[in-house]
Design an enzyme around this catalytic site. Structure first.
Site, PDB file in Angstrom:
ATOM      1  N   ARG A 167     -54.563 -37.399   4.890  1.00  0.00           N
ATOM      2  CA  ARG A 167     -54.973 -38.330   3.963  1.00  0.00           C
ATOM      3  C   ARG A 167     -57.032 -37.966   4.071  1.00  0.00           C
ATOM      4  NH1 ARG A 167     -57.388 -42.931   4.896  1.00  0.00           N
ATOM      5  NH2 ARG A 167     -55.345 -43.910   6.381  1.00  0.00           N
ATOM      6  N   ASP A 177     -61.758 -32.772 -19.052  1.00  0.00           N
ATOM      7  CA  ASP A 177     -60.569 -32.633 -19.184  1.00  0.00           C
ATOM      8  C   ASP A 177     -60.787 -31.397 -19.017  1.00  0.00           C
ATOM      9  OD1 ASP A 177     -57.792 -32.084 -19.011  1.00  0.00           O
ATOM     10  OD2 ASP A 177     -58.007 -34.450 -18.757  1.00  0.00           O
ATOM     11  N   TYR A 203     -56.449 -38.403 -24.311  1.00  0.00           N
ATOM     12  CA  TYR A 203     -55.295 -38.393 -23.378  1.00  0.00           C
ATOM     13  C   TYR A 203     -54.821 -39.536 -23.774  1.00  0.00           C
ATOM     14  CZ  TYR A 203     -51.399 -38.775 -20.361  1.00  0.00           C
ATOM     15  OH  TYR A 203     -49.988 -39.298 -19.966  1.00  0.00           O
ATOM     16  N   LYS A 256     -49.471 -30.018 -15.668  1.00  0.00           N
ATOM     17  CA  LYS A 256     -49.602 -28.993 -17.227  1.00  0.00           C
ATOM     18  C   LYS A 256     -49.522 -27.787 -16.858  1.00  0.00           C
ATOM     19  CE  LYS A 256     -49.644 -33.573 -18.488  1.00  0.00           C
ATOM     20  NZ  LYS A 256     -48.473 -33.962 -18.243  1.00  0.00           N
TER      21      LYS A 256
HETATM   22  N1  PLP Z   1     -55.106 -35.365 -19.052  1.00  0.00           N
HETATM   23  C1  PLP Z   1     -54.502 -34.166 -19.707  1.00  0.00           C
HETATM   24  C2  PLP Z   1     -55.444 -33.980 -21.165  1.00  0.00           C
HETATM   25  C3  PLP Z   1     -53.131 -34.925 -20.315  1.00  0.00           C
HETATM   26  O1  PLP Z   1     -52.299 -34.636 -21.092  1.00  0.00           O
HETATM   27  C4  PLP Z   1     -52.534 -35.547 -19.798  1.00  0.00           C
HETATM   28  C5  PLP Z   1     -50.980 -36.066 -18.963  1.00  0.00           C
HETATM   29  O2  PLP Z   1     -50.508 -35.225 -20.524  1.00  0.00           O
HETATM   30  C6  PLP Z   1     -53.013 -36.549 -18.399  1.00  0.00           C
HETATM   31  C7  PLP Z   1     -54.312 -35.777 -18.352  1.00  0.00           C
HETATM   32  C8  PLP Z   1     -52.479 -36.869 -17.084  1.00  0.00           C
HETATM   33  O3  PLP Z   1     -51.800 -36.187 -16.300  1.00  0.00           O
HETATM   34  P1  PLP Z   1     -50.839 -36.667 -15.159  1.00  0.00           P
HETATM   35  O4  PLP Z   1     -49.193 -37.167 -15.989  1.00  0.00           O
HETATM   36  O5  PLP Z   1     -50.950 -35.476 -14.531  1.00  0.00           O
HETATM   37  O6  PLP Z   1     -51.102 -37.823 -14.468  1.00  0.00           O
END
Ligand code: PLP
Length: 404
Positions: free
Chosen positions: A63, A190, A117, A215
Site C-alpha cells: 500500500r 483530466d 464526466y 481508457k
Molecule cells: N474521467 C473521464 C474523462 C472518464 O471518462 C472517466 C470514466 O469514464 C473517468 C474519469 C473515471 O474513470 P474510472 O472509470 O477509471 O474510474
C-alpha cells in the site's frame, strides 16, 4: 535508460521504453519487460535495513509502494513530462485523491468545468459539497466566467477536462493555468480523452494531470486504473492520501497497463485518423442532426485544438445527435450495430458506442443533463483500431432502418 535520457526521446520511443528498468536497479541483469511483483510485504537482511526502508520510502508494504506499480508510475510520468506519478485503483479514485491533496476540504472551494464526466460532477456536486467544500461550476471555455468564479471563491483547485465528455469542448490550458495561478489555485487537468500523445498539460502550466487509465492508457478494456502525474513536491500529498485511504492499483493491473502503454501512440494515431474520417462522413449524413468533433472546422474550439494538439490529431471520440430522435430511436440504432459495441467505456481497441443520457451521465437529473447540452438523441462513439471502412459500414447499416 533513466528518466533523464527518456526526456530526450520522442513520445513514440518513450511509450515503448518508459519504466522498463524501474524497480530492479539492484540486479546485474535487466529484463526487457518489467517483472510482476505480487508480494504484499518485503523483508530485508537486517532490521536496520528495514528501518531505513521505512524512513526513505523504500518498499516495506505494497500500500506504500510496489516495484511493478512504480515502473508504471515512472512510465506515465515520463509520457506526461511530469516529475512523479501516483497510480490508483480507478480514474475516480485518482480524481478524488488529486482533489483532496490539492486541499479540497471543509471551508475550501473548488471551481470546475460544468461538463465533466458524470461521476466527477457527482463527486463534486454531491460528495464534496456534503462535506463542506464550496463547489462552483463554470463553462470552462468562458474565460470571463472562470475568472469571476475564481475571484469570488478563491478556490484551492480549478478542475477541467482537456477534451470534455461527451460534448468534446476543448480547454484553453495555458489561459486557465494563468487564471488559476493568479488566484492561488492549482490547475488540475483530466487528460483522459486527449492522452499525452495529443497534449501534455504540465508543459502548458497545469499543476496536476489525471487519467482514467482504464481508457486509452490501458487501451484494451481489461483494467480499471487511474494515475495522477505531478511534481515531486505534490507527490508527497498524494501519497499521504493513498496510504491512508488505500485505493491502490494492484501490481497485476499495473503490469497490464504498462504493456498497454507500449502501443499507445500507434493506437491513438489510428483512432484519431479514423475519428476524423468518420466525423466528416457523419456530418454529411441525412440522419445526423449535428456532429461534435474538435477536428471539424465548425467546432467552436477547432483552432485552439489544432494549436494545443500540434497537428497530431483531434482525439478518437466523436459525438453526434440523431435527427428527430429520442431514446427509442437511439436504442434501435444501437441495437442494429453488428461490429461497434454498445458498451460503457472508451479508448479501447474496439469501437464502443455509448448513450450518455443513460450511462456516463445517468446520475444527473434530466434538467441537469439539459443544462449541459446532453440531449436524448445524443450518441458517443469511441473509435477503435478496426478498419475505418468497416466501422463506417456498420454505422451506415444501423442508421438505415430498412436495411438488413
Ligand atoms: N474521467 C473521464 C474523462 C472518464 O471518462 C472517466 C470514466 O469514464 C473517468 C474519469 C473515471 O474513470 P474510472 O472509470 O477509471 O474510474
Amino acid at each position: 535508460m533513466n528518466q533523464k535520457s527518456l526526456a530526450d526521446w520522442a513520445m513514440e520511443t518513450r511509450a515503448v521504453h518508459a519504466g522498463r528498468t524501474a524497480g530492479d536497479r539492484e540486479s546485474r541483469y535487466i529484463p526487457t519487460v518489467p517483472p510482476i511483483h505480487p508480494s504484499v510485504t518485503y523483508s530485508y537482511g537486517r532490521m536496520e535495513d528495514l528501518d531505513e526502508a521505512f524512513a526513505a520510502g523504500g518498499y516495506v508494504y505494497t500500500r506504500h509502494g510496489n516495484p511493478t506499480v512504480a515502473a508504471l508510475e515512472e512510465a506515465v510520468a515520463a509520457l506526461e513530462d511530469g516529475e512523479a506519478a501516483v497510480a490508483f485503483a480507478s480514474g475516480m479514485a485518482a480524481i478524488h485523491a488529486a482533489l483532496l491533496a490539492a486541499g479540497a476540504r471543509a471551508g475550501a472551494a473548488v471551481v470546475a468545468a460544468r461538463d465533466l464526466y458524470g461521476a466527477t460532477y457527482l463527486l463534486l456536486d454531491r460528495l464534496l459539497r456534503s462535506q463542506g467544500v464550496t463547489v462552483r461550476f463554470v463553462d470552462g471555455t468562458d474565460r470571463a466566467e472562470v475568472e469571476a468564479a475564481c475571484a469570488e471563491v478563491r478556490p484551492v483547485a480549478l478542475l477541467v477536462e482537456t477534451v470534455s465528455n461527451p460534448l468534446l469542448k476543448v480547454a484553453d490550458l495555458p489561459a486557465l493555468a494563468e487564471i488559476a495561478h493568479r488566484h492561488g489555485a492549482a490547475l488540475l487537468v483530466d487528460n483522459t480523452f486527449a492522452t499525452p500523445y495529443l497534449v501534455r498539460p504540465l508543459a502548458l502550466g497545469a499543476d496536476v494531470v489525471i487519467h482514467s487509465a482504464t481508457k486509452y492508457l490501458g487501451g484494451h478494456g481489461d483494467i480499471l486504473a487511474g494515475v495522477v502525474v505531478t511534481s515531486a513536491a505534490r507527490r508527497e500529498g498524494l501519497m499521504e492520501v493513498l496510504k491512508t485511504t488505500g485505493a491502490n492499483l494492484g501490481p497485476l493491473e499495473a503490469w497490464l497497463l504498462l504493456r498497454g502503454l507500449r502501443t499507445l501512440v500507434l493506437r491513438v494515431e489510428r483512432q484519431c485518423a479514423s475519428a476524423l474520417a468518420l466525423a466528416r462522413w457523419l456530418e454529411t449524413h441525412p440522419r445526423i442532426r449535428r456532429v461534435f468533433y474538435p477536428g471539424l472546422p465548425a467546432h467552436p474550439q477547432h483552432e485552439l485544438a489544432a494549436r494545443l494538439f500540434g497537428g497530431r490529431g483531434f482525439g478518437g471520440i466523436v459525438t453526434f445527435e440523431l435527427r428527430d430522435a429520442g431514446r427509442e430511436e437511439v436504442f434501435r440504432f444501437m441495437d442494429r450495430l453488428r461490429l461497434c459495441i454498445p458498451a460503457t467505456s472508451l479508448g479501447d481497441v474496439q469501437t464502443l458506442v455509448l448513450y450518455p443520457a443513460h450511462s456516463s451521465h445517468r446520475g444527473l437529473s434530466p434538467e441537469e443533463r439539459a443544462a449541459l447540452g446532453i440531449t436524448d438523441g445524443m450518441v458517443r462513439i469511441s473509435v477503435g483500431i478496426e478498419a475505418v471502412e468497416d466501422i463506417q459500414a456498420d454505422l451506415e447499416r444501423a442508421l438505415s432502418p430498412h436495411r438488413k
